[in-house]
Design an enzyme around this catalytic site. Sequence first.
Site, mmCIF file in Angstrom:
data_model
loop_
_atom_site.group_PDB
_atom_site.id
_atom_site.type_symbol
_atom_site.label_atom_id
_atom_site.label_comp_id
_atom_site.label_asym_id
_atom_site.label_seq_id
_atom_site.Cartn_x
_atom_site.Cartn_y
_atom_site.Cartn_z
ATOM 1 N N GLU A 164 34.152 -18.663 13.129
ATOM 2 C CA GLU A 164 33.560 -19.574 14.126
ATOM 3 C C GLU A 164 32.532 -18.949 15.065
ATOM 4 O O GLU A 164 31.605 -19.644 15.532
ATOM 5 C CB GLU A 164 34.675 -20.188 15.031
ATOM 6 C CG GLU A 164 35.586 -21.178 14.366
ATOM 7 C CD GLU A 164 36.782 -20.516 13.669
ATOM 8 O OE1 GLU A 164 37.086 -19.348 14.010
ATOM 9 O OE2 GLU A 164 37.404 -21.139 12.793
ATOM 10 N N ASP A 180 44.392 -9.082 10.345
ATOM 11 C CA ASP A 180 44.419 -8.518 8.982
ATOM 12 C C ASP A 180 43.310 -7.491 8.837
ATOM 13 O O ASP A 180 42.274 -7.581 9.500
ATOM 14 C CB ASP A 180 44.259 -9.629 7.940
ATOM 15 C CG ASP A 180 43.090 -10.536 8.243
ATOM 16 O OD1 ASP A 180 43.257 -11.490 9.033
ATOM 17 O OD2 ASP A 180 41.985 -10.282 7.726
ATOM 18 N N LYS A 236 35.506 -9.800 11.448
ATOM 19 C CA LYS A 236 34.922 -11.002 10.850
ATOM 20 C C LYS A 236 35.791 -12.212 11.176
ATOM 21 O O LYS A 236 37.024 -12.113 11.201
ATOM 22 C CB LYS A 236 34.713 -10.834 9.340
ATOM 23 C CG LYS A 236 35.921 -10.989 8.464
ATOM 24 C CD LYS A 236 35.575 -10.758 6.986
ATOM 25 C CE LYS A 236 35.280 -12.025 6.192
ATOM 26 N NZ LYS A 236 36.456 -12.806 5.782
ATOM 27 N N ASP A 237 35.117 -13.330 11.475
ATOM 28 C CA ASP A 237 35.863 -14.556 11.779
ATOM 29 C C ASP A 237 35.186 -15.740 11.115
ATOM 30 O O ASP A 237 34.309 -15.561 10.262
ATOM 31 C CB ASP A 237 35.982 -14.747 13.310
ATOM 32 C CG ASP A 237 34.724 -15.358 13.915
ATOM 33 O OD1 ASP A 237 33.630 -15.264 13.293
ATOM 34 O OD2 ASP A 237 34.806 -15.952 14.998
ATOM 35 N N GLU A 262 46.992 -20.521 17.851
ATOM 36 C CA GLU A 262 46.318 -19.528 18.690
ATOM 37 C C GLU A 262 46.244 -19.993 20.153
ATOM 38 O O GLU A 262 46.109 -19.178 21.054
ATOM 39 C CB GLU A 262 44.893 -19.277 18.172
ATOM 40 C CG GLU A 262 44.819 -18.636 16.794
ATOM 41 C CD GLU A 262 43.426 -18.698 16.163
ATOM 42 O OE1 GLU A 262 43.168 -17.914 15.227
ATOM 43 O OE2 GLU A 262 42.597 -19.537 16.578
HETATM 44 N N1 ADE Z 1 40.559 -14.834 10.931
HETATM 45 C C1 ADE Z 1 41.577 -13.989 10.796
HETATM 46 N N2 ADE Z 1 41.377 -13.131 9.764
HETATM 47 C C2 ADE Z 1 40.180 -13.458 9.220
HETATM 48 C C3 ADE Z 1 39.427 -12.970 8.141
HETATM 49 N N3 ADE Z 1 39.839 -11.954 7.399
HETATM 50 N N4 ADE Z 1 38.238 -13.557 7.871
HETATM 51 C C4 ADE Z 1 37.812 -14.584 8.620
HETATM 52 N N5 ADE Z 1 38.466 -15.102 9.648
HETATM 53 C C5 ADE Z 1 39.656 -14.542 9.961
#
Ligand code: ADE
Length: 265
Positions: free
Chosen positions: A200, A223, A197-198, A36
Amino acid sequence: MAPHDDQPQVNDDSIASESHGKPISNIVIFIAMHTEALALVNRFQLIEDHDSLFPEGVPWVRYHGMYKDLHINIVQPGKDPALGVDGVGTVSASLVTYAAIQSLKPDLIINAGTAGGFKAKGAAIGDVFLTSEVAFHDRRIPIPVFDLYGVGKRQAFSTPNILKELNLKIGRLSTGDSLDMSAQDEASITANDATIKDMEGAAVAYVAELLKVPVIFLKAVTDIVDGEKPTAEEFLQNLAAVTAALDEAVAKVVDFINGKCLTKL
Ligand code: ADE
């Protein structure tokens, strides 16, 4: 009038006030994965710091250099010493953010990275979101007040001009330590009213608030969480292309920030 829900807000008392009046000169960009960050390191011609500010032996990485009037630092957890993969997730994110703020004293932190998006909330692959608010979705503590502590809802620094000028999408971000989504996570993400949603964001926000540094979040969607495809597969398939969109967005934000003070963002 009550502020609009999806406009990022900030409690001005929480930010060192002397930094508001003068142009931003020093920024830290926290990016969890090497893939990234690579395009940005090249774009800004940053060099890796081999005389590390960080404790001896940690895998954490810093790239730095001048771009226009800005001292740019990209900081990363680096590779897990045992497994050799990027140190994604909240634990590394909070440690690296803490160490970077302590040694670099940035005017602003940018957490840039990829995220899963919810199509039901308007997210599509390749969208880059500026985040209004962050919270956790996997810290369930069903005891009064501890429940709120677990969710850890925090506002991003308010940047209405960036939002307007750069035509980014805006939405709430929910953070947890898993790429997939359990039914319990899903319920919490819905309660957080999150669009993305991630793994961090809310951890970076926690440290930034503790140390009183303004933070903004730029997250590119790799996604669709409420889609048909398996998340890990879709993530890996789209990572390279979406990273290019993230790179463009971060570069535009950095150009916009250059020469401005915090109050003009
Ligand atoms: N980073 C990229 N896609 C993600 C996902 N579905 N959940 C958490 N972090 C992500």
